[in-house]
Design an enzyme around this catalytic site. Structure first.
Site, PDB file in Angstrom:
ATOM      1  N   GLU A  47       2.700  -2.401  18.286  1.00 39.91           N
ATOM      2  CA  GLU A  47       2.698  -1.968  19.694  1.00 39.91           C
ATOM      3  C   GLU A  47       1.472  -2.497  20.420  1.00 39.91           C
ATOM      4  O   GLU A  47       1.547  -2.920  21.578  1.00 39.91           O
ATOM      5  CB  GLU A  47       2.761  -0.444  19.760  1.00 39.91           C
ATOM      6  N   GLU A  59       7.942   3.877  11.989  1.00 42.55           N
ATOM      7  CA  GLU A  59       7.685   5.280  12.300  1.00 42.55           C
ATOM      8  C   GLU A  59       8.834   6.205  11.886  1.00 42.55           C
ATOM      9  O   GLU A  59       8.611   7.344  11.492  1.00 42.55           O
ATOM     10  CB  GLU A  59       7.409   5.451  13.791  1.00 42.55           C
TER      11      GLU A  59
HETATM   12  N1  T1G Z   1      -2.657   5.261   8.374  1.00 43.46           N
HETATM   13  C1  T1G Z   1      -3.534   5.696   7.453  1.00 43.46           C
HETATM   14  N2  T1G Z   1      -3.582   5.255   6.177  1.00 43.46           N
HETATM   15  C2  T1G Z   1      -2.677   4.332   5.831  1.00 43.46           C
HETATM   16  C3  T1G Z   1      -1.712   3.824   6.735  1.00 43.46           C
HETATM   17  C4  T1G Z   1      -1.735   4.326   8.060  1.00 43.46           C
HETATM   18  N3  T1G Z   1      -0.912   3.884   8.984  1.00 43.46           N
HETATM   19  N4  T1G Z   1      -0.960   2.927   6.068  1.00 43.46           N
HETATM   20  C5  T1G Z   1      -1.435   2.876   4.817  1.00 43.46           C
HETATM   21  N5  T1G Z   1      -2.464   3.709   4.673  1.00 43.46           N
HETATM   22  C6  T1G Z   1      -3.272   3.903   3.458  1.00 43.46           C
HETATM   23  C7  T1G Z   1      -2.464   4.479   2.308  1.00 43.46           C
HETATM   24  O1  T1G Z   1      -2.430   5.894   2.409  1.00 43.46           O
HETATM   25  C8  T1G Z   1      -3.289   4.000   1.141  1.00 43.46           C
HETATM   26  O2  T1G Z   1      -4.454   4.827   1.146  1.00 43.46           O
HETATM   27  C9  T1G Z   1      -3.777   2.632   1.578  1.00 43.46           C
HETATM   28  O3  T1G Z   1      -3.672   2.619   3.014  1.00 43.46           O
HETATM   29  C10 T1G Z   1      -2.971   1.492   1.025  1.00 43.46           C
HETATM   30  O4  T1G Z   1      -1.607   1.807   1.346  1.00 43.46           O
HETATM   31  C11 T1G Z   1       1.887   5.321  17.805  1.00 43.46           C
HETATM   32  C12 T1G Z   1       2.154   6.797  15.681  1.00 43.46           C
HETATM   33  C13 T1G Z   1       0.721  -0.828   5.502  1.00 43.46           C
HETATM   34  C14 T1G Z   1       2.707  -1.718   4.231  1.00 43.46           C
HETATM   35  O5  T1G Z   1       4.101   3.808   8.826  1.00 43.46           O
HETATM   36  O6  T1G Z   1       3.838   1.068   5.012  1.00 43.46           O
HETATM   37  O7  T1G Z   1       1.770   3.764  14.225  1.00 43.46           O
HETATM   38  O8  T1G Z   1      -4.108   5.875  -1.110  1.00 43.46           O
HETATM   39  O9  T1G Z   1      -0.800   1.770  -1.026  1.00 43.46           O
HETATM   40  O10 T1G Z   1       1.359  -1.162  -0.629  1.00 43.46           O
HETATM   41  O11 T1G Z   1       3.829   4.263  17.162  1.00 43.46           O
HETATM   42  O12 T1G Z   1       0.713   1.338   3.548  1.00 43.46           O
HETATM   43  O13 T1G Z   1      -5.561   3.861  -0.848  1.00 43.46           O
HETATM   44  O14 T1G Z   1      -6.301   6.069   0.117  1.00 43.46           O
HETATM   45  O15 T1G Z   1       0.825   1.661   0.939  1.00 43.46           O
HETATM   46  O16 T1G Z   1      -0.361  -2.685   0.533  1.00 43.46           O
HETATM   47  C15 T1G Z   1       3.130   3.541  11.366  1.00 43.46           C
HETATM   48  C16 T1G Z   1       2.584   2.911   6.684  1.00 43.46           C
HETATM   49  C17 T1G Z   1       2.124   4.646  11.517  1.00 43.46           C
HETATM   50  C18 T1G Z   1       2.807   2.061   7.930  1.00 43.46           C
HETATM   51  C19 T1G Z   1       0.519  -1.349   3.097  1.00 43.46           C
HETATM   52  N6  T1G Z   1       2.744   2.710  10.253  1.00 43.46           N
HETATM   53  N7  T1G Z   1       1.934   2.141   5.667  1.00 43.46           N
HETATM   54  O17 T1G Z   1       1.164  -1.193   1.852  1.00 43.46           O
HETATM   55  O18 T1G Z   1      -0.727  -0.293   0.433  1.00 43.46           O
HETATM   56  S1  T1G Z   1       2.620   5.726  12.805  1.00 43.46           S
HETATM   57  C20 T1G Z   1       3.274   2.947   9.027  1.00 43.46           C
HETATM   58  C21 T1G Z   1       2.659   1.279   4.889  1.00 43.46           C
HETATM   59  C22 T1G Z   1       2.325   4.833  14.234  1.00 43.46           C
HETATM   60  C23 T1G Z   1       2.578   4.609  16.686  1.00 43.46           C
HETATM   61  C24 T1G Z   1       2.804   5.476  15.509  1.00 43.46           C
HETATM   62  C25 T1G Z   1       1.882   0.587   3.816  1.00 43.46           C
HETATM   63  C26 T1G Z   1       1.454  -0.835   4.187  1.00 43.46           C
HETATM   64  P1  T1G Z   1      -5.160   5.177  -0.267  1.00 43.46           P
HETATM   65  P2  T1G Z   1      -0.476   1.287   0.359  1.00 43.46           P
HETATM   66  P3  T1G Z   1       0.387  -1.410   0.475  1.00 43.46           P
END
Ligand code: T1G
Length: 692
Positions: free
Chosen positions: A105, A125
């Protein structure tokens, strides 16, 4: 500072730097705005490039901040995007690796976007029970078109950047060094005006109402208990039916509504729970792991075959050891048939089929597996058999090999003591079917080495399992809890329920299968065998005799064509059985019990609170490291409904004081001793706290 700012000639470069995935937390948002402000106020700067340090452009909003004031503290993500979009100098997003959620975004608010090939582009999301809340539902359709945008937003599935190269999302998808390409592009567009804004693009989709109605119907059918998918459709619909700013406001309202739902909190709980499970307080995250280049599996039965497939699917060669050629041939043939079925369904390419089949070989000699880095026994669930196998493994396997048992209940410390290397022994409890179920209980013996645990946790990720570490006790985490669940199910039959009523009550909550249909599927004789052992080992624990009576009638379930339910040849549907219901009614009479009408609420409470209470004991005994581990066990291994977040999250949602009050009510009934609240549960309830 979680975004660096530097000027390279006349180009300002803002690099987000909030490891591990540049989550757009408050500090990062503030740093981006500061960087843009600095660039706009610097007359030497002609254009701005935004990128991410490390392994992501940005993984989106910082989910860890959700439901905390920081999530919406100014500058909000909306504000950051508006600052970028309204800048009077061109802002270019240089995208690599991961560009998801709020990260995408933010990029959509830029005037231009350059990407490296292979970057994962997604608005995921919906997988967290929400929807893109910073303009994604309004901007993405404007650059990739209504249909593709809707599919991406409703599924949350990533698309590789090169597949979007021909859309208006990217100005170029550049091979080679991304920043070189982005900086060169910035020079090219430095003086181009007007600055292109995604919000100004019109969506051209004739007869969009029909498409949106079709989408609503399709999404309603597949969304189950989750409200977010349908709201995604409504938000994307606003991109074609409303003015841009009105659409943004509409999207925001939907987002704020969804982020408060229990379903979304449950999904976010599961997201973090999955990741927390691989962390052990006393095993440092940088513990060196033993390389696992080859695996051996002992036993080519249903479990052994399924276990072997997991490793072949991850590209790791597996040797299956059997004692008899016939059993080995049968096991290998079953594996091949499983792959053929997947191939026929078009879920496996010929190349993958050939690769996986070739990675699994068989042998009748222990000497052939001596060099394997990991060996997993999946032989008969009997301590005598385990003893023979582990003594043999101890004499044959190379030093440093990990010796794992797939036992589902037996004492891993006793098994380790059959060897001279207890530090290399661990439990790897797969769930049937082993190549399908995500859960892997990793059973930690008293002497299991830390690097063995770190290795097995790492390999469980590689084979796409949710690895949860359990201490040694009868049944570990999952089966120890299901024991109490099954006890209550049996008591409910004696007191007035039919198997169908109990099953339907929990299936209405969202369980894939109730306890009796599950028993018929897994085989009622398995529980019978375990109860016989428990009658000897733990005579003080009472069970309903109905399950034993059923087995004495030879009704082991689908495999015998009859169990708690009747079955028809070739038909897996469970039909209520008069024979069984008569047996239950007669048994109640024999016990002198006057059967009564029992509400679905009582059924659900007794089954689930029985799980929760046993889990509280498991937590306070240190068998499980944390409550969310227990939730992960039930979400990935026992079909517990995902929208509830798992038994512990469900109990937190109900409120622990309410759970304890319900238990006090059931403690007045039959077998009331089963309802003594675990001290931890009573304590948390009394203090108004939660498990998670
Ligand atoms: N926020 C905080 N921590 C996150 C995170 C995030 N968005 N994504 C990953 N982490 C942390 C995860 O908890 C782990 O932490 C570490 O990063 C490695 O993650 C307004 C509101 C990006 C594809 O849904 O799909 O944006 O355990 O083991 O396999 O519209 O993480 O090491 O402490 O999964 O390489 C939307 C979610 C948010 C993406 C990487 N975004 N993340 O995968 O590593 S809502 C998501 C993933 C949003 C807006 C809205 C995957 C990854 P720790 P990992 P990975």
């Amino acid at each position: 500072m979680s975004a660096e700012y530097k000027v390279d000639g006349s180009i300002a470069i803002i690099t987000m730097n909030n490891p591990p995935v540049n989550g757009l937390g408050h500090v990062t948002r503030h740093a981006i705005v500061e960087g843009v402000r600095q660039a706009l106020n610097d007359p030497a700067v002609k254009a701005i490039v935004i990128t991410g340090a490390g392994k992501a452009f940005s993984g989106g909003a910082d989910i860890k901040e959700f439901n905390s004031p920081k999530a919406f503290a100014e500058p909000s993500l909306h504000t950051v995007i508006n600052v970028i979009e309204s800048a009077d100098k061109p802002v270019i997003a240089a995208i690599h690796t991961v560009c998801m959620g709020g990260g995408l975004e933010l990029a959509l608010g830029c005037h231009y976007r350059i990407a490296s090939p292979g970057a994962q582009i997604a608005l995921p999301e919906v997988k967290l029970g929400i929807l893109p809340g910073a303009g994604g539902t309004q901007r993405l359709p404007r650059v990739v078109g209504l249909e593709l945008a809707l599919n991406m937003i409703v599924s949350g599935t990533p698309v590789a950047s090169e597949k979007l190269a021909k859309t208006a999302l990217f100005n170029t998808v550049a091979e080679g060094d991304l920043m070189t390409a982005a900086t060169a592009f910035a020079h090219q567009v430095a003086d181009v005006r007007p600055l292109p804004k995604v919000r100004d693009i019109k969506i051209d989709y004739p007869n969009y109402e029909a498409f949106l109605q079709f989408s609503r119907n399709t999404v309603t059918a597949m969304a189950g208990p989750f409200p977010a998918p349908l709201k995604c459709v409504e938000a994307v619909a606003a991109a074609v039916t409303r003015k841009f700013d009105d659409g943004i406001r509409f999207e925001r309202d939907l987002f704020l509504n969804l982020v408060q739902t229990t379903e979304s909190k449950a999904l976010r709980h599961a997201f973090f729970g999955e990741r927390a499970a691989s962390k052990l307080p006393d095993v440092p995250e940088d513990t060196p792991i033993r390389p696992i280049k080859s695996v051996a599996v002992i036993g080519a039965g249903t479990m052994g075959g399924g276990i072997a497939m997991n490793f072949a699917n991850a590209g790791i060669p597996v040797k299956i050891l059997e004692m008899k050629q016939e059993a080995l041939d049968k096991g290998l043939a079953t594996i091949r048939k499983n792959y053929e079925n997947t191939f026929r369904k078009g879920k496996l390419t010929q190349e993958k089929f050939d690769q996986r089949v070739s990675l699994i070989t068989g042998s009748l000699s222990y000497d052939d597996i001596a060099q394997a880095d990991l060996v997993i026994e999946a032989v008969f669930e009997d301590m005598g058999v385990k003893e023979q196998v582990f003594k043999k493994l101890d004499s044959v396997m190379k030093q440093g090999a990990i010796l794992a048992s797939n036992t589902s209940t037996l004492d891993v410390d006793k098994i380790a003591a059959f060897t001279q290397r207890p530090q290399d022994v661990v439990g790897m409890h797969f769930f049937s079917p082993a190549n399908v179920m995500k859960l892997l209980e990793i059973v930690r013996g008293k002497k299991t080495a830390k690097d063995v645990l770190a290795t097995v946790l790492a390999i469980s990720k590689k084979i796409k399992k949710t690895g949860v570490v359990s201490g040694v006790c009868d049944g570990f985490i999952g089966n120890r809890m299901i024991e109490q669940y099954s006890r209550q199910a049996g008591f409910l039959l004696e007191e007035g329920c039919t198997p169908e009523q109990v099953d339907k009550a929990v299936e209405k909550l969202g369980f894939a299968m109730g306890p009796f249909r599950m028993g018929d599927l897994a085989g009622n004789d398995i529980g019978w065998y375990i109860r016989k052992r428990r009658y000897v080992e733990k005579p003080h624990i009472t069970y309903s005799k109905t399950a034993d009576l059923l087995c004495e009638m030879g009704r082991f379930g689908q495999k015998t064509g009859a169990g708690w339910y009747d079955y028809k040849p070739g038909d897996r549907k469970a039909y209520p059985s008069d024979v069984v219901n008569e047996m239950i009614v007669k048994h109640s009479a024999d016990l002198g019990i006057t059967r009564r009408k029992i509400s679905d609420q009582e059924i659900v409470e007794r089954l689930i609170y029985a799980l929760v209470n046993e889990a509280a004991y498991i937590l306070e005994e240190g068998i499980a490291t944390r409550a969310s581990d227990i939730d992960m066990v039930y979400l990935t291994g026992y079909g517990f409904p995902l929208h509830t977040g798992g038994p512990m999250f469900y109990a937190d949602t109900v409120g622990l004081p309410n759970v304890v009050m319900a238990m006090e009510k059931y403690a007045k009934g039959r077998h009331g001793d089963a309802w003594k609240p675990a001290p931890l549960l009573a304590k948390l309830a009394a203090e108004g706290k939660t498990f998670n």
